[in-house]
Design an enzyme around this catalytic site. Structure first.
Site, short mmCIF file in Angstrom:
data_model
loop_
_atom_site.label_atom_id
_atom_site.label_comp_id
_atom_site.label_asym_id
_atom_site.label_seq_id
_atom_site.Cartn_x
_atom_site.Cartn_y
_atom_site.Cartn_z
N GLU A 123 0.84 -1.20 0.00
CA GLU A 123 0.00 0.00 0.00
C GLU A 123 0.87 1.25 0.00
O GLU A 123 2.06 1.19 0.32
CB GLU A 123 -0.92 0.00 1.23
N TYR A 236 -4.06 2.88 8.51
CA TYR A 236 -3.39 1.77 7.85
C TYR A 236 -3.21 0.53 8.71
O TYR A 236 -2.76 -0.50 8.22
CB TYR A 236 -2.05 2.19 7.24
P1 AMP Z 1 9.52 5.91 8.91
O1 AMP Z 1 9.10 6.98 9.89
O2 AMP Z 1 10.05 6.45 7.63
O3 AMP Z 1 10.37 4.86 9.51
O4 AMP Z 1 8.19 5.17 8.46
C1 AMP Z 1 7.27 4.71 9.37
C2 AMP Z 1 6.06 5.57 9.29
O5 AMP Z 1 5.46 5.48 8.01
C3 AMP Z 1 4.99 5.13 10.22
O6 AMP Z 1 5.19 5.65 11.51
C4 AMP Z 1 3.78 5.72 9.58
O7 AMP Z 1 3.54 6.98 10.14
C5 AMP Z 1 4.15 5.96 8.13
N1 AMP Z 1 3.24 5.32 7.18
C6 AMP Z 1 2.66 5.96 6.16
N2 AMP Z 1 1.89 5.14 5.45
C7 AMP Z 1 1.95 3.93 6.04
C8 AMP Z 1 1.37 2.68 5.77
N3 AMP Z 1 0.58 2.50 4.72
N4 AMP Z 1 1.66 1.65 6.59
C9 AMP Z 1 2.49 1.82 7.65
N5 AMP Z 1 3.08 3.00 7.94
C10 AMP Z 1 2.83 4.04 7.15
#
Ligand code: AMP
Ligand code: ZN
Length: 680
Positions: A123, A236
Site C-alpha cells: 500500500e 493503515y
Molecule cells: P519511517 O518513519 O520512515 O520509519 O516510516 C514509518 C512511518 O510510516 C509510520 O510511523 C507511519 O507513520 C508511516 N506510514 C505511512 N503510510 C503507512 C502505511 N501505509 N503503513 C504503515 N506505515 C505508514
C-alpha cells in the site's frame, strides 16, 4: 549541531573515535524530525547515516550500543501537550530502495517463516504525520502523535478536527471493546497549493511541504484553527485490540483490515493497495505506483510492503526499531535540471571552506532553489561538476536540496574544475589534512571570515546564548569597528550604539542585559563557545565536571586527554593544542578579567571516590550520581580499563558488560553493595 557537520559525516566512515559523534548526529536528526517536525537532511542521506552506524555496531559487537539511536526512535515528546503512553509501541519501518533490496527482504521473510506460502499486502506510504486513535466502547477517547514511539502527545482535541477521523464507530458489534488504530494525517496536494496561494495573497509565509504542515497543524494550541488546515487521515493498521485475535473480522489479514476499516467509515488504502503473491508482483506494483505518484492526490514517499497474514506477522515479531514483517520501499526523489552558474566558497569558524553552488533559480518540490552546498572537493570531482553544466537537483519533499549528477549530454565547452588554493577572505594558502575531505584556512587569528563566524558562534544559542546579539548585529558591529574579537563583546561602547540608526534606549538596554547575563553562564557553555571541533554540549558538560577551573586544562597532557571517555586521538590533539595556544589562553584570561565565569563546581579532591570512575549498567539513579560527585567520583559513560567500579542491578547475569569488567579486573558491585560502601 551544524548541518554541514552532518553532511560531512555522511561522507565519512564510522570509527571507534567518531562513533559517538555519529550517534549524536542521528539523535539530533531524530529529535528534529520527530519532536520538532523539522527535516534537516534528505531521507536518503538519513538512511545512509543510519545504516553506517548500524553496520558498525554489527561489526563491533563489543562497543556499547545499547543507547544507540539505531535502537530507539527519539527521546522525549514536546512538553506543551500531555504525554501519553501508546498501547503498543509505534515503530519505524526499515527501508528498501530497489528491487534487489526487496528480494533480500523476501529472502529473510521466507527464512524466518520457514514456509513458502505467504502473501504480501502493498500500500502507499502516506507522507504525513502518524497518529494513534484509541476507541473505547465505540467512542474515540484519545488521539496521540507518535512521539518517541513509546509515548506521544495527547492531541485528541485537534484530531477531532481532522476529516475521516470518526468519533463514533460500532466496534462493539464486531465484538471489540478497545481498539487502537494507527494512521497518517495528511493534506491533499491541491488543497495545500490553494492554502499556499491564499497565504501568499495575504502576505503570510507559505508552508514548506504537506508533511511538515500536517504535523505542525496537528500540534497547534488553537484547535479551532486546526480545522482551517484541511487535514485528513488515512488509517493503515490496528495497533492494539481487545479481546484479542480471532474474535472478529479484524486482525485476520492486513488486506481484510483495510477493507473492514473502510466499511466502518475510515479512509484507508482500500482500492489503492494490492495483495501480491510473489516478490516480483510486489516489485512491479511498487514501480507502477512510482510512475503514477506525481499525479496522485496525496504526497507519498514510497510503498509499504507488509506480510498479509496477521498471525504470520506476529510470529516474526519486531525489533525495537521496526517490525520484521514489513519494509518501506522508498521512491527516488524528484529531480529538476538547472544551470550551474558559479561556485562560491564560504569560510566557517574552524576555517573549513565549503563550496556552494549558485544555480539558475529553479523550483524543486515547491521550493525555489538558488544555492546549494557542494560539501567538499571530492564531492565535486566525483560527480564531475563544472561551472556552466546542467545539473540535476534532488529534493525528496525534504528541506535540503542536493546536486545529484550532471547532464553530460548537454555539456558544452565547460572548463576543468579546480578548487581554490587560497582563502577567499584572507588570501592565505589553504591546506587539506590527510584523511580529511575539507580544505581549510589555517590563518586562524587573522582571517576575518573565521573571526566573524567565531563571534557569531560564541554568542549563539547553543554556546553563550547572548540574547539580542544575533548574526546581523554582529556583522554590523564588526563593520563599524565596535566589535573586533570575542572579548570585545564585553567592552561594547553602548553610548556609540545608541547613536546608531535603529537603536533606542530600550533595545540598547536589552542588549546590555543579554551580554551581562552571559557572564554568569555555567563553565561548560564557555567551553562550547570556544568552538573546538567535537566539543558539543555533552562533551563540554562532561569535561566541565573534571575540573573546577577551566584554565587548569592547560596542564593536561595528550595522554590525559586521551584517557577521557569518548575522546579519540584527534580530539585529544585539538584539545591539547587549544589549551596550549598562547592566544587562546590570553583570550580566556581576558574574558575572565571582563567578568566571564571560568569556574565550575568545586571538585572534592579529598572525597573517598576522588579519582575513581563509576559506571552504571542497566539503570540510572540520579541521587546516587549526585552522591558520587559529592564524594569526588566521576560517572563514566562506558566501561573501559579505567573504570574502577561497575554497578549492576544483579550480579551473575552473564551480561557482556559484567564479563568485560572481569576481564579488565574492574570491581563489580550491586547497587546495595555499592551504597553500603559509601559513608552515610
Ligand atoms: P519511517 O518513519 O520512515 O520509519 O516510516 C514509518 C512511518 O510510516 C509510520 O510511523 C507511519 O507513520 C508511516 N506510514 C505511512 N503510510 C503507512 C502505511 N501505509 N503503513 C504503515 N506505515 C505508514
Ligand atoms: Zn582565511
Amino acid at each position: 549541531m551544524d548541518k554541514l557537520v552532518i553532511q560531512e559525516l555522511i561522507l565519512t566512515s564510522v570509527t571507534k573515535e567518531n562513533y559517538s559523534k555519529f550517534c549524536s548526529a542521528l539523535e539530533y536528526l531524530n529529535h528534529k524530525y520527530y519532536i520538532d517536525s523539522e527535516q534537516l537532511i534528505s531521507d536518503y542521506d538519513y538512511d545512509i547515516l543510519f545504516k553506517k552506524i548500524e553496520k558498525f555496531e554489527l561489526e563491533y559487537p563489543d562497543i556499547d550500543s545499547s543507547q544507540s539511536p539505531t535502537k530507539q526512535i527519539a527521546k522525549g515528546a514536546q512538553a506543551s501537550f500531555e504525554t501519553v503512553a501508546h498501547s503498543a509501541p509505534m515503530l519505524s519501518l526499515s527501508n528498501s530502495y530497489n528491487a534487489e533490496d526487496l528480494r533480500d527482504f523476501d529472502d529473510s521473510i521466507r527464512k524466518e517463516l520457514g514456509v513458502v506460502n505467504y502473501e504480501y499486502y502493498v500500500e502507499p506510504k502516506f507522507d504525513g504525520s502518524s497518529i494513534a486513535l484509541l476507541y473505547q466502547n465505540n467512542k474515540l477517547v484519545r488521539a496521540a502523535t507518535r512521539g518517541d514511539g513509546a509515548q506521544g502527545e495527547d492531541i485528541t482535541a485537534n484530531a477531532r478536527k481532522v476529516r475521516h477521523i470518526v468519533a463514533q464507530v460500532d466496534f462493539n458489534k464486531l465484538g471489540y471493546e478497545t481498539v487502537e488504530l494507527r494512521g497518517e494525517v495528511v493534506i491533499n496536494k491541491a488543497v495545500f497549493d490553494k492554502m499556499n496561494e491564499q497565504r501568499e495573497e495575504q502576505g503570510i509565509a507559505t508552508f514548506q511541504n504537506t508533511r511538515n504542515t500536517a504535523s505542525g497543524s496537528l500540534r497547534m494550541k488553537d484547535n479551532a484553527e486546526v480545522k482551517n488546515r484541511n487535514l485528513e487521515a488515512f488509517i493503515y493498521s490496528v495497533g492494539f485490540i481487545k479481546p484479542e485475535l480471532g474474535e472478529g473480522t479484524l486482525e485476520v489479514s492486513q488486506s481484510k483490515n483495510i477493507e473492514v476499516l473502510s466499511q466502518l467509515g475510515f479512509q484507508s488504502a482500500h482500492g489503492l493497495g494490492k495483495v501480491c503473491n510473489t516478490i516480483d508482483d510486489v516489485i512491479t506494483f511498487c514501480h507502477e505506483w512510482e510512475e503514477k505518484r506525481a499525479h496522485y492526490d496525496y504526497d507519498i514517499d514510497g510503498m509499504v510492503v507488509k506480510l498479509n497474514s496477521i498471525s504470520q506477522q506476529m510470529s516474526l515479531g519486531t525489533t525495537s526499531h521496526h517490525p520484521k514483517w514489513a519494509v518501506a520501499f522508498k521512491f527516488k526523489a524528484v529531480e529538476k535540471a538547472t544551470k550551474l552558474l558559479s561556485i562560491d566558497y564560504q569560510v566557517g569558524r574552524t576555517g573549513i571552506v565549503t563550496p556552494v553552488a549558485k544555480v539558475e533559480a529553479v523550483s524543486v518540490g515547491g521550493v525555489t532553489v538558488r544555492s546549494i552546498s557542494l560539501h567538499n572537493e571530492d564531492n565535486i570531482l566525483s560527480k564531475d561538476i563544472r561551472i556552466g553544466d546542467i545539473v540535476f537537483i534532488e529534493r525528496a519533499g525534504d528541506v535540503i536540496p542536493q546536486i545529484t549528477r550532471v547532464d553530460l549530454s548537454h555539456r558544452m565547452n565547460v572548463q576543468d574544475f579546480f578548487y581554490i588554493k587560497h582563502c577567499p577572505s584572507c588570501q592565505s594558502a589553504l591546506i587539506r589534512r590527510e584523511g580529511e575531505a575539507a580544505w581549510r584556512c589555517i590563518n586562524t587569528s587573522l582571517c576575518s571570515a573565521q573571526n566573524l563566524e567565531k563571534i557569531i558562534y560564541f554568542a549563539s544559542k547553543d554556546a553563550m546564548n547572548i540574547n539580542g546579539l544575533g548574526k546581523d548585529i554582529i556583522k554590523r558591529f564588526i563593520e563599524l569597528g565596535l566589535i573586533l574579537d570575542i572579548p570585545s563583546i564585553y567592552q561594547l561602547d553602548y553610548d556609540e550604539i545608541l547613536k546608531l540608526e535603529g537603536w533606542k534606549e530600550k533595545s540598547v538596554e536589552n542588549l546590555k542585559l543579554g551580554i551581562e547575563e552571559s557572564k554568569g553562564n555555567e563553565m561548560h557553555r564557555l567551553l562550547i563557545a570556544m568552538g573546538i571541533d567535537g566539543v558539543g554540549n555533552t562533551m563540554a558538560k562532561s569535561l566541565a565536571k573534571k575540573l573546577s577551573y577551566l584554565l587548569d586544562f592547560k596542564h593536561y597532557s595528550i595522554e590525559q586527554w586521551q584517557s577521557i571517555d569518548d575522546i579519540g586521538p584527534k580530539l585529544a590533539q585539538s584539545l591539547y593544542d587549544f589549551f596550549h595556544s598562547e592566544e587562546n589562553i590570553t583570550m580566556l584570561l581576558k574574558l575572565e578579567s571582563l567578568g566571564v565565569n571560568l569556574r565550575g563546581a568545586e571538585i572534592n579532591t579529598s572525597g573517598i571516590l576522588y579519582g575513581k570512575q563509576i559506571v552504571f549498567t542497566g539503570f540510572r539513579n540520579a541521587d546516587l550520581e549526585k552522591k558520587i560527585e559529592f564524594l569526588g567520583g566521576e560517572i563514566g559513560n562506558s566501561l573501559s580499563k579505567k573504570t574502577s567500579i561497575l554497578v549492576v542491578k544483579e550480579k551473575g547475569s552473564g551480561s557482556s558488560k559484567e564479563k568485560k569488567a572481569l576481564d579488565y579486573g574492574v570491581e563489580v558491585l550491586t547497587v546495595e553493595e555499592f551504597e553500603s560502601s559509601l559513608p552515610v
